[in-house]
Write a protein that holds these residues in place. Structure first.
Motif, PDB file in Angstrom:
ATOM      1  N   ARG A  14       0.833  -1.208   0.000  1.00 55.35           N
ATOM      2  CA  ARG A  14       0.000   0.000   0.000  1.00 55.35           C
ATOM      3  C   ARG A  14       0.863   1.251   0.000  1.00 55.35           C
ATOM      4  NH1 ARG A  14      -2.987  -3.007   3.828  1.00 55.35           N
ATOM      5  NH2 ARG A  14      -2.472  -1.561   5.504  1.00 55.35           N
ATOM      6  N   MET A  15       2.007   1.196   0.698  1.00 50.81           N
ATOM      7  CA  MET A  15       2.904   2.357   0.705  1.00 50.81           C
ATOM      8  C   MET A  15       3.564   2.546  -0.665  1.00 50.81           C
ATOM      9  SD  MET A  15       4.548   2.030   4.487  1.00 50.81           S
ATOM     10  CE  MET A  15       3.652   2.560   5.949  1.00 50.81           C
ATOM     11  N   LEU A  16       3.808   1.447  -1.369  1.00 46.45           N
ATOM     12  CA  LEU A  16       4.329   1.567  -2.741  1.00 46.45           C
ATOM     13  C   LEU A  16       3.291   2.225  -3.639  1.00 46.45           C
ATOM     14  CD1 LEU A  16       6.118  -1.898  -3.105  1.00 46.45           C
ATOM     15  CD2 LEU A  16       7.228   0.322  -3.349  1.00 46.45           C
ATOM     16  N   ARG A  17       2.040   1.812  -3.459  1.00 45.41           N
ATOM     17  CA  ARG A  17       0.971   2.400  -4.271  1.00 45.41           C
ATOM     18  C   ARG A  17       0.871   3.910  -4.024  1.00 45.41           C
ATOM     19  NH1 ARG A  17      -4.709  -0.164  -3.483  1.00 45.41           N
ATOM     20  NH2 ARG A  17      -4.617   1.047  -1.577  1.00 45.41           N
ATOM     21  N   GLN A  18       0.979   4.264  -2.745  1.00 46.64           N
ATOM     22  CA  GLN A  18       0.910   5.676  -2.355  1.00 46.64           C
ATOM     23  C   GLN A  18       2.058   6.477  -2.996  1.00 46.64           C
ATOM     24  OE1 GLN A  18       1.826   6.280   1.787  1.00 46.64           O
ATOM     25  NE2 GLN A  18       0.348   7.944   1.983  1.00 46.64           N
ATOM     26  N   ALA A  19       3.250   5.858  -3.070  1.00 46.77           N
ATOM     27  CA  ALA A  19       4.406   6.560  -3.645  1.00 46.77           C
ATOM     28  C   ALA A  19       4.261   6.722  -5.154  1.00 46.77           C
ATOM     29  CB  ALA A  19       5.690   5.798  -3.323  1.00 46.77           C
ATOM     30  N   GLY A  20       3.561   5.781  -5.792  1.00 43.60           N
ATOM     31  CA  GLY A  20       3.416   5.850  -7.243  1.00 43.60           C
ATOM     32  C   GLY A  20       2.435   6.904  -7.688  1.00 43.60           C
ATOM     33  N   GLU A  21       1.456   7.183  -6.845  1.00 39.97           N
ATOM     34  CA  GLU A  21       0.336   8.063  -7.202  1.00 39.97           C
ATOM     35  C   GLU A  21       0.794   9.412  -7.786  1.00 39.97           C
ATOM     36  OE1 GLU A  21      -3.721   8.341  -7.665  1.00 39.97           O
ATOM     37  OE2 GLU A  21      -2.626   6.605  -6.901  1.00 39.97           O
ATOM     38  N   PRO A  22       1.644  10.214  -7.090  1.00 30.90           N
ATOM     39  CA  PRO A  22       2.002  11.527  -7.648  1.00 30.90           C
ATOM     40  C   PRO A  22       2.826  11.434  -8.931  1.00 30.90           C
ATOM     41  CG  PRO A  22       2.979  11.222  -5.457  1.00 30.90           C
ATOM     42  CD  PRO A  22       2.204  10.001  -5.749  1.00 30.90           C
ATOM     43  N   LEU A  23       3.454  10.279  -9.168  1.00 29.74           N
ATOM     44  CA  LEU A  23       4.267  10.113 -10.380  1.00 29.74           C
ATOM     45  C   LEU A  23       3.428   9.574 -11.540  1.00 29.74           C
ATOM     46  CD1 LEU A  23       7.438   8.431  -8.812  1.00 29.74           C
ATOM     47  CD2 LEU A  23       7.073  10.846  -9.308  1.00 29.74           C
ATOM     48  N   GLY A  24       2.177   9.282 -11.269  1.00 30.10           N
ATOM     49  CA  GLY A  24       1.329   8.701 -12.312  1.00 30.10           C
ATOM     50  C   GLY A  24       1.669   7.252 -12.589  1.00 30.10           C
ATOM     51  N   ILE A  25       2.287   6.587 -11.621  1.00 37.46           N
ATOM     52  CA  ILE A  25       2.589   5.157 -11.784  1.00 37.46           C
ATOM     53  C   ILE A  25       1.487   4.381 -11.067  1.00 37.46           C
ATOM     54  CG2 ILE A  25       4.220   3.293 -11.288  1.00 37.46           C
ATOM     55  CD1 ILE A  25       6.394   5.505 -11.046  1.00 37.46           C
ATOM     56  N   ALA A  26       0.776   3.548 -11.798  1.00 39.04           N
ATOM     57  CA  ALA A  26      -0.277   2.752 -11.177  1.00 39.04           C
ATOM     58  C   ALA A  26       0.367   1.526 -10.533  1.00 39.04           C
ATOM     59  CB  ALA A  26      -1.290   2.325 -12.222  1.00 39.04           C
ATOM     60  N   VAL A  27       0.188   1.376  -9.228  1.00 42.06           N
ATOM     61  CA  VAL A  27       0.762   0.251  -8.495  1.00 42.06           C
ATOM     62  C   VAL A  27      -0.391  -0.613  -7.981  1.00 42.06           C
ATOM     63  CG1 VAL A  27       2.191  -0.440  -6.523  1.00 42.06           C
ATOM     64  CG2 VAL A  27       2.786   1.619  -7.819  1.00 42.06           C
ATOM     65  N   TRP A  28      -0.344  -1.910  -8.297  1.00 45.09           N
ATOM     66  CA  TRP A  28      -1.415  -2.825  -7.896  1.00 45.09           C
ATOM     67  C   TRP A  28      -0.889  -3.854  -6.925  1.00 45.09           C
ATOM     68  CZ3 TRP A  28      -5.822  -1.065  -9.851  1.00 45.09           C
ATOM     69  CH2 TRP A  28      -5.783  -0.368 -11.064  1.00 45.09           C
ATOM     70  N   PRO A  29      -1.122  -3.680  -5.632  1.00 46.29           N
ATOM     71  CA  PRO A  29      -0.781  -4.745  -4.691  1.00 46.29           C
ATOM     72  C   PRO A  29      -1.772  -5.898  -4.874  1.00 46.29           C
ATOM     73  CG  PRO A  29      -1.053  -2.604  -3.586  1.00 46.29           C
ATOM     74  CD  PRO A  29      -1.653  -2.485  -4.947  1.00 46.29           C
ATOM     75  N   VAL A  30      -1.249  -7.115  -4.964  1.00 47.17           N
ATOM     76  CA  VAL A  30      -2.093  -8.262  -5.290  1.00 47.17           C
ATOM     77  C   VAL A  30      -1.993  -9.309  -4.182  1.00 47.17           C
ATOM     78  CG1 VAL A  30      -2.541 -10.055  -6.990  1.00 47.17           C
ATOM     79  CG2 VAL A  30      -1.598  -7.868  -7.739  1.00 47.17           C
ATOM     80  N   GLY A  31      -3.129  -9.734  -3.673  1.00 51.19           N
ATOM     81  CA  GLY A  31      -3.152 -10.790  -2.658  1.00 51.19           C
ATOM     82  C   GLY A  31      -2.724 -12.121  -3.268  1.00 51.19           C
ATOM     83  N   LEU A  32      -2.147 -12.992  -2.439  1.00 53.63           N
ATOM     84  CA  LEU A  32      -1.590 -14.248  -2.957  1.00 53.63           C
ATOM     85  C   LEU A  32      -2.653 -15.146  -3.566  1.00 53.63           C
ATOM     86  CD1 LEU A  32       0.853 -15.061  -0.012  1.00 53.63           C
ATOM     87  CD2 LEU A  32       1.348 -13.948  -2.189  1.00 53.63           C
ATOM     88  N   ASP A  33      -3.891 -14.975  -3.140  1.00 53.41           N
ATOM     89  CA  ASP A  33      -4.951 -15.847  -3.629  1.00 53.41           C
ATOM     90  C   ASP A  33      -5.716 -15.247  -4.801  1.00 53.41           C
ATOM     91  OD1 ASP A  33      -4.428 -17.902  -1.838  1.00 53.41           O
ATOM     92  OD2 ASP A  33      -5.507 -16.853  -0.236  1.00 53.41           O
TER      93      ASP A  33
END
Ligand code: ATP
Ligand code: MG
Length: 272
Positions: A14-33
């Motif tokens: 989630r923190m990676l996703r937050q860091a990507g937001e202002p750069l316009g990088i879409a980050v998708w954290p994905v659950g193992l299942d």
């Protein structure tokens, strides 16, 4: 712009996703299942917030995906046996250790490591779980099922613990944050303190950068990696590595112009 899929959807993802937001990088954290078909692999670079995962439909797919950055490094670091072997191969100082394969090895272990040994699970331990402090009197605590699955390490009466977080880019360039002093309670990290006016800071920084740099180069690693170390007098011993963003680097979110999360994304996507 490319997007990034993160294996694991906990706090770090989630923190990676937050860091990507202002750069316009879409980050998708994905659950193992997650259902593999529902994950946007196409056009994605794949990373992980964990170093080890169970076999699921998703992780089976990922394990052979060419866009999974550092795919072949995770298993080396996730197993303390291969991780310690890497330190030895690179002649980097670490606590003396050995694989504990059979009960009959105990006398030799105490001979070699001294009267206090720390036994650690090769895989799956965290926050001090999967560890035992063993002396001749409580060696029965290591049950039959554990032999082969654990290493024994010399107990190090360290002065304090430090870590460094750094990143390697595809072209081999590296960036490092200042060494932090870490305070643990009951195996859990409570405080990370960075003080660049601390007298030992400069020599520790130089040494730490060179050691972690050597490891990342050897593994041809791309992205953020953390290295924990024990300070004993003027000696520094590597405790362990994390092939990912690390809790001792959370302070960089507010303390640095570029946080460890943004740095990881920049290294993965080969941005300046
Ligand atoms: P974490 O997830 O918090 O990083 P972990 O479960 O992966 O921890 P380690 O980092 O190996 O395991 O150990 C946890 C803590 O136990 C260390 O930070 C240190 O305080 C202590 N410790 C580990 N190994 C030794 C050792 N050889 N001698 C003395 N103390 C040790
Ligand atoms: Mg640790």
């Amino acid at each position: 712009m490319k997007q990034v899929c993160v294996l694991g959807n906990g706090q770090l993802g989630r923190m990676l996703r937050q860091a990507g937001e202002p750069l316009g990088i879409a980050v998708w954290p994905v659950g193992l299942d997650a259902e593999p078909a529902a994950v946007p692999f196409q056009q994605s670079v794949i990373t992980a917030e964990i170093e080890r995962w169970p076999e699921t439909a998703l992780t089976r797919e990922l394990a052979r995906h060419p866009a999974f950055v550092n795919r072949d490094v995770f298993p080396i670091i996730a197993d303390r046996l291969t991780q310690k072997q890497l330190f030895d191969k690179l002649h980097l100082p670490t606590a003396p250790w050995q694989l504990l394969a059979e009960r009959s090895e105990w006398p030799a272990v105490f001979d070699r490591l001294g009267e206090l040994a720390i036994v650690k699970r090769r895989t799956g331990g965290y926050d001090g779980r999967g560890q035992w402090i063993i002396t001749e009197s409580n060696q029965r605590d290591i049950t039959d099922d554990l032999f082969g699955e654990v290493i024994a390490e010399k107990f190090i009466p360290f002065d304090y613990e430090v870590s460094i977080v750094g990143a390697r880019f595809k072209n081999g360039e590296k960036r490092f944050y200042p060494v932090t002093h870490n305070l643990q309670q009951n195996g859990i990290l409570r405080y990370s303190v960075t003080d660049i006016s601390f007298p030992q800071q400069k020599s520790q920084q130089t040494q730490a950068e060179s050691m972690l740099g050597k490891i990342m180069d050897k593994l041809e690693y791309v992205g953020v990696m953390a290295m924990e170390r024990f300070v004993v007098g003027d000696k520094l011993l590597i405790n362990e590595l994390a092939p990912r963003v690390h809790n001792s680097g959370h302070w960089t979110q507010l303390g640095c112009a570029i946080s460890q999360f943004e740095l990881h994304l920049r290294a993965l996507l080969d941005l300046p």
